[in-house]
Enzyme design. Structure first.
Site, PDB file in Angstrom:
ATOM      1  N   ASP A  80      52.933  23.552 116.966  1.00 47.38           N
ATOM      2  CA  ASP A  80      54.153  24.003 116.300  1.00 47.38           C
ATOM      3  C   ASP A  80      53.902  25.488 116.008  1.00 47.38           C
ATOM      4  O   ASP A  80      52.986  26.099 116.585  1.00 47.38           O
ATOM      5  CB  ASP A  80      54.413  23.183 115.030  1.00 47.38           C
ATOM      6  CG  ASP A  80      55.846  23.330 114.522  1.00 47.38           C
ATOM      7  OD1 ASP A  80      56.742  22.654 115.040  1.00 47.38           O
ATOM      8  OD2 ASP A  80      56.082  24.163 113.609  1.00 47.38           O
TER       9      ASP A  80
ATOM     10  N   LYS B 179      54.744  15.374 110.956  1.00 49.71           N
ATOM     11  CA  LYS B 179      54.480  16.811 111.057  1.00 49.71           C
ATOM     12  C   LYS B 179      53.300  17.134 110.167  1.00 49.71           C
ATOM     13  O   LYS B 179      53.091  16.500 109.133  1.00 49.71           O
ATOM     14  CB  LYS B 179      55.716  17.606 110.604  1.00 49.71           C
ATOM     15  CG  LYS B 179      55.668  19.066 110.976  1.00 49.71           C
ATOM     16  CD  LYS B 179      55.825  19.260 112.480  1.00 49.71           C
ATOM     17  CE  LYS B 179      56.968  20.125 112.838  1.00 49.71           C
ATOM     18  NZ  LYS B 179      57.503  19.947 114.157  1.00 49.71           N
TER      19      LYS B 179
HETATM   20  N1  GLU Z   1      56.511  21.033 117.305  1.00 53.03           N
HETATM   21  C1  GLU Z   1      57.454  20.675 118.311  1.00 53.03           C
HETATM   22  C2  GLU Z   1      58.721  20.126 117.695  1.00 53.03           C
HETATM   23  O1  GLU Z   1      59.034  20.370 116.582  1.00 53.03           O
HETATM   24  C3  GLU Z   1      56.854  19.732 119.344  1.00 53.03           C
HETATM   25  C4  GLU Z   1      56.357  18.429 118.817  1.00 53.03           C
HETATM   26  C5  GLU Z   1      55.615  17.594 119.838  1.00 53.03           C
HETATM   27  O2  GLU Z   1      55.518  17.995 120.986  1.00 53.03           O
HETATM   28  O3  GLU Z   1      55.127  16.524 119.439  1.00 53.03           O
HETATM   29  O4  GLU Z   1      59.507  19.484 118.323  1.00 53.03           O
END
Ligand code: GLU
Length: 412
Positions: free
Chosen positions: A148, A108
């Site tokens: 996100d 992340k």
């Molecule tokens: N940010 C989203 C999550 O927490 C999507 C992450 C992604 O698609 O890689 O799942």
């Protein structure tokens, strides 16, 4: 103030304890290898403002684990972003991709910034600076960012474009792109759609024929979940955003509410709905937190009237609140299961980018529902068999695969 990463690790440690992991594999430091991420990248993002002045932002990318594949996870732009929050979110991505069987690890990223205070040109410069600094650390087989909170298709386009300047034209370097440059159909709606699919599975298991739903958040997750519920004839009785909340026990006209929110920037002032103060405590059967983390706390949990919670957000429930809700018999569909639809369709996007062949919406949706439903059923069966919560069941199933990879791959 409780520490998000410590909280997240505490829950994972409890799940590991239920599985007896440390006893089964003594001396393997399993939990320590999850506690410290593979790599922590923390850097300065200096932004030249439109007026010529410079503002400095803290930037992060936490590559939590690549045990099961390249790092995968979104980038968050929000003033609350800090190291601990991004570490927790990275850990949850590792668990989420494992649980829903994707060939990815977890990561992340984020910047402690309020993008609504910046001009479009300023956001673009900041995204490009962020990408440039990470250009050696991301890539289709290394680490694949995605949207996100506070980022979306626009930001993913700039990441893709900046990466191309320094490396190559690799569509698979980032997911959540607009369709015209290689985004997947259905990615935009995917988290909401997956959340509704998981909720419907739970409703069937619980034998509820009627269900009224309250949704906190009307952004990328909440709005699409609301539209999908409305299309399926499930009553959405309350919706909240950062400005407030509206309520109508007969069910809100969600497409009209979405139009209202798109034109005015808020759900407030919507004709025919009553403003309410306490969305979390409103009268409903199911509550869908689809906004920030840590909103269901020891303070707010006792007020909740819903009997079922489906976590569209990451980490909306603190461990203390979890215990209070469990005592009150409120059932939780945990985040790493309930909001996995987004990363599932991100995976489909990555596959399509690599194949160079693009799927129809029916195929995307069918594969999404199949994958998330399968994960739901595995979690449910595990929870029933072991007599544990869905959260512990989801963590345990995710951990089983991660630990197997850890042991098979050796010392990393
Ligand atoms: N940010 C989203 C999550 O927490 C999507 C992450 C992604 O698609 O890689 O799942």
């Amino acid at each position: 103030m409780s520490d998000p990463f410590e909280n997240a690790m505490q829950v994972v440690a409890e799940s590991a304890e239920l599985l007896g992991i440390e006893r089964t594999y003594p001396g393997k430091a399993i939990l320590d290898r999850l506690r410290i991420p593979d790599k922590i990248i923390r850097f300065r993002g200096s932004l030249q403002r439109d007026d010529g002045s410079i503002t400095v932002y803290e930037c992060y990318r936490i590559q939590h684990s690549d045990l099961l594949g390249p790092y995968k996870g979104g980038i968050r732009f929000h003033p609350s972003v800090d190291m601990s929050e991004i570490m927790a979110l990275g850990l949850w991505m590792t668990l989420k991709t494992s649980l829903v069987d994707l060939p990815f690890g977890g990561a992340k990223g984020g910047i402690a910034v309020d993008p609504s205070q910046l001009s479009t040109a300023e956001v673009e410069r900041l995204v490009r600076k962020y990408t440039y600094r990470l250009v050696n650390d991301i890539g289709p087989n290394i680490d694949i960012p995605a949207p996100d909170m506070g980022t979306g298709e626009r930001e993913m386009t700039w990441i893709y474009d900046e990466y191309r300047k320094h490396r190559d034209l690799a569509r698979a370097v980032v997911t959540g792109k607009p369709i015209f440059i290689g985004g997947s159909v259905g990615r935009r709606e995917a988290t909401g759609r997956g959340l509704v699919a998981v909720l419907q599975e739970a409703l069937t298991d619980l034998g509820w024929r009627d269900c009224s739903v309250a949704i906190q958040g009307f952004g990328k997750v909440g709005a699409h979940a609301a539209l999908d519920l409305h299309a399926k004839g499930i009553r959405v009785v309350a919706v909240g955003d950062v400005h407030g909340a509206v309520h109508d026990p007969r069910g809100l006209d969600i497409p009209a509410l979405a139009k209202h929110a798109a034109t005015t920037g808020t759900i407030l002032g919507f004709d025919g709905a009553k403003p309410i103060d306490d969305l979390l405590g409103c009268e409903c059967d199911a509550l869908l937190p689809c906004a920030l983390g840590n909103v269901i706390t020891a303070e707010s949990a006792p007020r909740i009237r819903a009997r079922l919670i489906a976590e569209g957000a990451n980490g909306p429930t603190t461990p203390e609140a979890d215990r209070i809700l469990a005592k009150r018999g409120i059932h939780i569909l945990p985040d790493i299961l309930a909001n996995a639809g987004g990363v599932i369709v991100s995976y489909f996007e990555w596959v399509q980018n690599r194949e160079g062949f693009y799927w129809e919406i029916e195929e995307v949706n069918e594969k999404l529902i199949k994958k998330i439903t399968k994960a739901y059923r595995r979690v449910r069966d595990f929870a029933r068999e072991k007599g544990v919560s869905f959260r512990h069941a989801a963590n345990s199933l995710a951990l089983e695969k991660i630990v197997a990879a850890m042991l098979a791959r050796g010392v990393q």
